[in-house]
Design a protein around this motif. Sequence first.
Motif, PDB file in Angstrom:
ATOM      1  N   ASP A  15      72.410  39.354  57.355  1.00 60.72           N
ATOM      2  CA  ASP A  15      71.374  38.333  57.462  1.00 60.72           C
ATOM      3  C   ASP A  15      71.097  37.708  56.091  1.00 60.72           C
ATOM      4  O   ASP A  15      71.712  38.092  55.088  1.00 60.72           O
ATOM      5  CB  ASP A  15      70.105  38.904  58.111  1.00 60.72           C
ATOM      6  N   TRP A  16      70.199  36.745  56.056  1.00 62.59           N
ATOM      7  CA  TRP A  16      69.905  36.008  54.828  1.00 62.59           C
ATOM      8  C   TRP A  16      69.407  36.937  53.724  1.00 62.59           C
ATOM      9  O   TRP A  16      69.832  36.840  52.572  1.00 62.59           O
ATOM     10  CB  TRP A  16      68.895  34.893  55.101  1.00 62.59           C
ATOM     11  N   ARG A  80      63.576  24.755  56.161  1.00 64.27           N
ATOM     12  CA  ARG A  80      64.278  25.995  55.849  1.00 64.27           C
ATOM     13  C   ARG A  80      64.418  26.168  54.328  1.00 64.27           C
ATOM     14  O   ARG A  80      64.225  27.260  53.794  1.00 64.27           O
ATOM     15  CB  ARG A  80      65.656  26.000  56.518  1.00 64.27           C
ATOM     16  N   ASP A 138      73.704  35.298  59.301  1.00 60.27           N
ATOM     17  CA  ASP A 138      73.210  35.050  60.663  1.00 60.27           C
ATOM     18  C   ASP A 138      72.086  34.005  60.703  1.00 60.27           C
ATOM     19  O   ASP A 138      72.072  33.138  61.572  1.00 60.27           O
ATOM     20  CB  ASP A 138      72.696  36.353  61.290  1.00 60.27           C
ATOM     21  N   ASP A 139      71.146  34.101  59.764  1.00 55.83           N
ATOM     22  CA  ASP A 139      69.982  33.214  59.819  1.00 55.83           C
ATOM     23  C   ASP A 139      70.371  31.770  59.522  1.00 55.83           C
ATOM     24  O   ASP A 139      69.940  30.851  60.209  1.00 55.83           O
ATOM     25  CB  ASP A 139      68.909  33.694  58.834  1.00 55.83           C
ATOM     26  N   THR A 140      71.204  31.593  58.493  1.00 53.51           N
ATOM     27  CA  THR A 140      71.626  30.235  58.144  1.00 53.51           C
ATOM     28  C   THR A 140      72.511  29.669  59.245  1.00 53.51           C
ATOM     29  O   THR A 140      72.417  28.494  59.596  1.00 53.51           O
ATOM     30  CB  THR A 140      72.361  30.239  56.789  1.00 53.51           C
ATOM     31  N   ASP A 142      72.405  30.373  62.464  1.00 48.63           N
ATOM     32  CA  ASP A 142      71.565  29.972  63.595  1.00 48.63           C
ATOM     33  C   ASP A 142      70.991  28.579  63.373  1.00 48.63           C
ATOM     34  O   ASP A 142      70.954  27.755  64.282  1.00 48.63           O
ATOM     35  CB  ASP A 142      70.407  30.967  63.783  1.00 48.63           C
TER      36      ASP A 142
END
Lengths: 240, 240
Positions: A15-16, A80, A138-140, A142
């Motif tokens: 993740d980020w 973001r 994963d976060d970026t 998404d």
Amino acid sequence: METQGEAGQVGSIGDWTSCSADPGYRAAVLDLLGALAYGELSAFERLAEDAKFAPGLADKAALARMASAEFQHYQLLHDRLAEIGADPTESMTPFVEPLDSFHRVTAPSDWLEGLVKAYVGDSIATDFYREVAVRLDDDTRDLVLRVMSDTGHAQFAVDKVRQAIEENPRVGGRLALWGRRLMGEALSQAQRVVAERDALSNLLVGGAAVRGFDLVEVGKMFNRITEAHTKRMSALGLAS
Amino acid sequence: METQGEAGQVGSIGDWTSCSADPGYRAAVLDLLGALAYGELSAFERLAEDAKFAPGLADKAALARMASAEFQHYQLLHDRLAEIGADPTESMTPFVEPLDSFHRVTAPSDWLEGLVKAYVGDSIATDFYREVAVRLDDDTRDLVLRVMSDTGHAQFAVDKVRQAIEENPRVGGRLALWGRRLMGEALSQAQRVVAERDALSNLLVGGAAVRGFDLVEVGKMFNRITEAHTKRMSALGLAS
């Protein structure tokens, strides 16, 4: 971070929070989000301006709708950047001149050129998002996929262009030339960005695991996008 | 329908289904929604165009945000017209020339003039919505209030203009003149619309219960809007 390895491999790199501990990765994502954000903002501006060529109210509204969607994308990317502690304006600034240059030399001279540009721009953006998504945390990823899923307004452009070519086949020749010019100018500005932004370029060609700047991999990515562009132009009746 | 009587009286005159049985009322609402819809679409276009004057990225994005909100309003009004069986393009068409004329003669020559125009336009629209809302059936009023409640983006413009005047008081004189000109041109086009659209004019001055065209009542409404405009300009440091 080593698990991702080669370009094109799918699978989570984390993740980020975990990925951004690497300053190179963090810098690359800030560059990426900054480039995408300014890309969306300038797309908004150009689409809104091209709406003035619209032959009717429904057409004008359709272009305004596309412009408005680009602004919503901008807002997501901007928010973001702010959320992860970046200054959105600062992150966008390196990409202002390349994108403004692109738009300056590709100002449509009529409604159909504007539509082809909207379609080509939307499609290249989608291709690029797809290329880059697999290399992101994963976060970026998404976020990028969310921005991407909302494109595809360009079907409107496709229908109109196809109809214009049917009515007057000679239009096709002129627009085919225009489509090639758009892709050429886009590549030229992209090369410029790649040459100037090392962290971003490394991310694009295989993530932080790739050591140094790999011009060959960047070239391959550009080739894939160019091939997809050429196929789309042919399908639209704009074979070169 | 007789229960509403005099201008300004609040209270329900019924829902769309019952009110629209009167062809004069239906025609008036189609005119109103058509005028508002094209007003929003052309506001989108102008704001987007004025964004090119923005001195920085954050300012550009703020104007793009306002433009995008106008487009959302347009979409609501457009969808409502379609829902009640009208052709949105046909309903907007009578208002294209007056609104385009207004924008043509009030093209801002710089960033501050663009901001004052955005603020004045937003405020006049809100005043007008408020004036007209009390004369509408419940369903149309809900829509108009929904569109109205989402305005107010203009606070951004107020802050920027105030700051510019503080830094250079001479700017105030020029912008005061500009504000008067905007209001003058808006009134001139509004008078033209009123003269040409009887059903709409009757609705504006007291609903279907008012017989014939009442120039005095229309004049009073314009005066109320002009007074509100003058007060706002003074509050902004743009006294005449």
